[in-house]
Design a protein around this motif. Structure first.
Motif, PDB file in Angstrom:
ATOM      1  N   ARG A 230      46.927  41.465  67.954  1.00 38.44           N
ATOM      2  CA  ARG A 230      45.616  42.083  67.656  1.00 38.44           C
ATOM      3  C   ARG A 230      44.482  40.833  67.408  1.00 38.44           C
ATOM      4  O   ARG A 230      43.466  40.943  66.613  1.00 38.44           O
ATOM      5  N   VAL A 297      44.348  55.045  63.460  1.00 40.67           N
ATOM      6  CA  VAL A 297      44.875  54.209  64.652  1.00 40.67           C
ATOM      7  C   VAL A 297      45.215  54.995  65.861  1.00 40.67           C
ATOM      8  O   VAL A 297      45.897  56.134  65.502  1.00 40.67           O
ATOM      9  N   ASN A 298      44.771  54.848  67.026  1.00 38.59           N
ATOM     10  CA  ASN A 298      44.942  55.582  68.107  1.00 38.59           C
ATOM     11  C   ASN A 298      45.518  54.836  69.300  1.00 38.59           C
ATOM     12  O   ASN A 298      45.292  53.496  69.280  1.00 38.59           O
ATOM     13  N   VAL A 299      46.511  55.138  70.196  1.00 40.94           N
ATOM     14  CA  VAL A 299      47.061  54.646  70.939  1.00 40.94           C
ATOM     15  C   VAL A 299      47.140  55.265  72.354  1.00 40.94           C
ATOM     16  O   VAL A 299      47.366  56.337  72.265  1.00 40.94           O
ATOM     17  N   TYR A 301      48.119  55.097  76.663  1.00 39.73           N
ATOM     18  CA  TYR A 301      48.944  54.307  77.747  1.00 39.73           C
ATOM     19  C   TYR A 301      48.426  54.968  78.924  1.00 39.73           C
ATOM     20  O   TYR A 301      48.479  56.189  79.237  1.00 39.73           O
ATOM     21  N   GLU A 360      44.859  50.310  72.166  1.00 42.68           N
ATOM     22  CA  GLU A 360      44.839  50.590  70.909  1.00 42.68           C
ATOM     23  C   GLU A 360      43.543  50.488  70.081  1.00 42.68           C
ATOM     24  O   GLU A 360      42.761  49.779  70.349  1.00 42.68           O
ATOM     25  N   THR A 361      43.238  51.621  69.302  1.00 46.82           N
ATOM     26  CA  THR A 361      41.771  51.432  68.617  1.00 46.82           C
ATOM     27  C   THR A 361      42.370  51.521  67.133  1.00 46.82           C
ATOM     28  O   THR A 361      43.130  52.145  66.536  1.00 46.82           O
ATOM     29  N   SER A 362      41.413  50.747  66.292  1.00 48.75           N
ATOM     30  CA  SER A 362      41.672  50.902  64.828  1.00 48.75           C
ATOM     31  C   SER A 362      40.325  51.037  64.150  1.00 48.75           C
ATOM     32  O   SER A 362      39.380  50.153  64.452  1.00 48.75           O
ATOM     33  N   ILE A 398      52.876  56.799  68.473  1.00 51.50           N
ATOM     34  CA  ILE A 398      52.373  55.545  68.564  1.00 51.50           C
ATOM     35  C   ILE A 398      53.273  54.364  68.618  1.00 51.50           C
ATOM     36  O   ILE A 398      53.135  53.369  69.493  1.00 51.50           O
ATOM     37  N   TRP A 402      54.221  51.993  71.838  1.00 49.27           N
ATOM     38  CA  TRP A 402      54.178  50.312  71.689  1.00 49.27           C
ATOM     39  C   TRP A 402      55.497  49.795  72.225  1.00 49.27           C
ATOM     40  O   TRP A 402      55.521  48.647  72.634  1.00 49.27           O
TER      41      TRP A 402
END
Lengths: 546, 546
Positions: A230, A297-299, A301, A360-362, A398, A402
């Motif tokens: 990150r 938090v989003n992920v 792909y 990924e968003t945070s 998530i 990862w």
């Protein structure tokens, strides 16, 4: 598990066919703690990979000779250290007749790639003890290796010959945390995951995350200027570390453990320790500014059809997700195939794509973040930038997504040997290195599907957001012909593009001789000048770095 | 002008009386470019403040003596420089019979606080010329002062005696910008505002902003490790500067102008130049990572009843505005009263409050940002953390509100002299220094409303988000009794709290002798060791720093 997010709606509005959404039965959820906290401790790896023999680094690098200026550890030295630290904190083998401690875990790394020959391991409990140890070693010309969690990838924390290991495991106190400023102060030997969990309970985040978090020490992270997953969002340790406590080879304790975000009173001396890999002193304490932990938090792909599409997607993500983007990871098709073969899991997307990305968003507001992600997804799918994609619906998913990024290293480790190159290249040519390397090895007849070919696969993945590629050449067994075909060709390739031959892994013993490909003569001369200034006897982590 | 934002709705929902909203007739809009780009160039300030006589620094600091080891500039030296640079780039006065250039602008700063006695100003156009200049000066023991936009606050860029000024104004090329990575590379003499405007056209932002942006050079920013208004959001230059090109006193060109975000190949030598204030070399080029420019910017201005309320508001802002918070500035009531008196403008809020805050958000989605701000406002107004507040509706109002923060320095400059202290203090006691200083001066009978008292006001303001306070003591005229009442008391006060006596302004000539209050003996010794390593003849910016 929450209801599927409205990404489908976004897709329909964008006029593209509805995409599959997680969860789907083909994806086996992966245990959360197996993903980001792989047990990298020596013990567990030793058990798992016991048959793999560790080659001595001295044998693998025959050009490195033990320097005769260094003293050998004697009974008298051992006596001094046992009196200073107590018997439990000075482990000995092979020096005295009754010495029987098992030093194997300190003489190798988690990859079992580097083998040292130390006969003395010291585990100081505080900075004063480190100071006394170093002063004594300096006076007696005893070479030392600072060692944290021993999770490095370039052999930096493992002795080459009989250097004394100074392990920071017993310096593991969290000293203070200020919930108002976010400033965290702790001993160097605190495990990264312990630090992050402590901060999580208080609504904060350690501004560094990496696969080895369950074992690596924060002091080691700073000493190697770890980058991780990150950096794109939280920046480098050069910006986040506010202060350091360190011990110089002559025993001088440098107390520069400031808790202040701004302090312009003189040279920022502590910066030299960040990334010095223990060659000018030992970091004993760190002070670091920590951001508030993201509430949402989003992920996602994706599958993409070319590297140009990946670049476009990255550009759109930077523009549209901007302040909430916390990771943009790249994985090529071959790397994902290897994870599939290794784990037996079905890939998140059907069909094969030459490239995959994990985004990924945070952020602080789940609703806003999802809306931004949806708009982004609508755009990149609608424009054909991204061919297919899934969005994780909960924490388990998530972690599962990862795992497709973080599991690559492990998948490769099951296949034999891996030649690993951790490089920075300007984005336009980031993936070209993988193509060129594959073409080169194929042309030389080294790549193939059956066991007569030494190379099984050439894969590329890494931190797209930081222009940081991991080029991995998976071999059935280590092979001099393959090595010669790659090196120094790969370094020349990188140097031509003003890239870095070590983006985040550091130099250690593995990259020491190649520094000239990323640093000019003047810079190397200035670095050697600094090394000689602080460590005139050269006792700190010899045979490595520069 | 856009319709008023729905903050009122938020306030009503929170059950508090409806607050005033900008615009209102009482607030005169302020021209946008007068706010963030105050003309800090020597010329304009000289015209405005012409009557203010400049005292020689040598007279103000009689303890500093010219070092006899330095040569005086001779006709032969001038001949060498004129041949090297051309006559236009070597300005001379008082060395040769026909020398008549006006060196006044280079012999003082924009505050007209420091007065130098240089007789030679050099304006190299490129790095090679800087190298030749320094090599010659080093060989001939000619002392030099690197000078950028000359906007510093501690006298760092002004000669004390006859040091040669090396001004970077003619090194002002933007070398490259990569729209994909956001990496910007430019000469040291590029003006910050020019760099930022160039980036703005490409959707990016220079990750540093400060009041002097219209005049200051980015090389000077890096040399002084400038902090500014948005460090809270974008982090320090130690994290953002990717590479530097610099010249050492012996003429060595250090080319460390990496464009890579990650490069772990040796000591991060360039970090030493960041904040070194030109004492070990001259920065000639910088490479810096720039974030995408925020699409939405909002500014709110609050009145609060106590510093405890300010702390609470800051905590809430960090938690709720999190990733979009780009500034949290503190101004005390007295500072805002002075701006009102100085400008004649009505304050944004009715009534007096002991404290005011300015909050800025910068994000990628205007709707989301406003929603977050509303929720935040609803909370802090509903809970009584904030007593009153306004929210800017457009760019003009944003600039108008910023003027209440940025106009403090100017307002003070109209009142006579100002003793300025730029300090870092742990947040809980941040404002206590102002209270204690005021109490101390009042007790000594120095503060009062009529002209018989030397002190007009003791004010505090600054970057709350960075724990960075500007303590300003406004005096009717500079007064030794006042100075003695403040110093060294103020430094002792800060040292007791492990604060910094110079958060962002640096040391220069003003803070040189006080470094011991923020750095221990070991650190100062190590700094001197570095200075001697790179500048054994001591020609670089002498009489300053350490």
């Amino acid at each position: 598990m929450s209801a599927p997010r409205s990404i489908a709606g976004a897709l329909r509005r964008a006029g593209v066919p509805r995409r599959r959404l997680l969860p789907r039965p083909s994806i086996a959820p992966i245990a959360i703690n197996s993903c980001k906290s792989r047990p990298f401790s020596i013990t567990s790896v030793t058990e798992a990979d016991a048959p793999k023999k560790i080659q001595l680094t001295a044998a693998a690098y025959p050009q490195i000779k033990r320097e005769s200026k260094f003293a050998e550890v004697t009974e008298e030295h051992v006596k001094f250290f046992k009196e200073l630290l107590g018997s439990d904190s000075a482990l000995v083998d092979g020096v005295t007749a009754d010495a029987t401690d098992d030093l194997a875990p300190f003489n190798s790394d988690w990859m079992r790639k580097y083998g040292g020959q130390t006969r003395l391991v010291l585990k100081p409990e505080n900075t004063q003890e480190v100071s006394k140890i170093l002063k004594y070693c300096n006076e007696h010309k005893l070479a030392v290796v600072p060692q944290g969690g021993n999770t490095g990838l370039v052999g930096g924390s493992v002795p080459v010959f009989d250097e004394i290991v100074i392990n920071t495991a017993r310096m593991n106190n969290i000293r203070s945390f200020d919930e108002e400023s976010g400033v965290f102060v702790a001993d160097a030997g605190v495990i990264l995951e312990v630090a992050d969990s402590y901060l999580a309970e208080r609504g904060y985040l350690f501004p560094l995350d990496l696969g080895a978090k369950g074992s690596c020490h924060i002091g080691g992270n700073v000493a190697t200027n770890a980058g991780g997953l990150r950096l794109l969002r939280y920046g480098s340790l050069h910006g986040n570390v506010l202060g350091l406590e360190a011990v110089l080879p002559d025993g001088t304790i440098v107390d520069s453990l400031s808790k202040l975000r701004k302090n312009n009173t003189g040279y920022d001396f502590k910066q030299l320790f960040i990334g010095a890999e223990g060659t000018i002193g030992i970091i004993t304490g760190i002070s670091i500014i920590c951001p508030p932990r993201a509430k949402a938090v989003n992920v996602a792909y994706f599958g993409l059809e070319s590297f140009d599409h990946v670049r476009k997607a990255f550009r759109e993500a930077k523009g549209q997700l901007s302040e909430i983007l916390s990771a943009f990871e790249l994985m090529d098709g071959r790397s994902q195939g290897l994870v599939r073969e290794s784990t037996g899991n079905k890939q998140p997307l059907e069909g094969d794509h030459p490239f995959y990305c994990l985004i990924e968003t945070s952020g602080s507001n789940a609703e806003h973040d999802i809306a931004k992600l949806e708009a982004f997804l609508e755009h990149v799918l609608g424009e054909g930038i991204v061919a297919d994609g899934v969005l994780a619906q909960d924490e388990t998913q998530i972690q599962s997504l990862w795992r497709w990024r973080e599991g690559i290293t492990e998948a490769l480790s099951h296949l034999g040997g891996t030649y690993k190159y951790d490089v920075s290249i300007p984005l336009p040519e980031l993936y070209q290195l993988v193509e060129d390397c594959k073409a080169r090895l194929t042309e030389k007849g080294l790549v193939g599907d059956d066991d007569s070919y030494p190379v099984r696969a050439v894969v590329g993945y890494g931190h797209m957001g930081d222009s940081n590629l991991h080029l991995n050449v998976s071999v059935r067994q280590y092979n001099k012909e393959v090595e010669k075909a790659i090196e120094p060709w790969v370094y020349e390739w990188i140097a031509k593009r003003n890239g870095s031959i070590s983006a985040e892994h550091g130099l250690g013993v593995a990259k020491k001789e190649f520094i000239g490909y990323s640093q000019n003569e003047t810079n190397v001369k200035l670095m050697k000048q600094l090394k000689n200034l602080y460590d005139p006897n050269g006792i700190m982590n010899p045979y490595k770095y520069i």
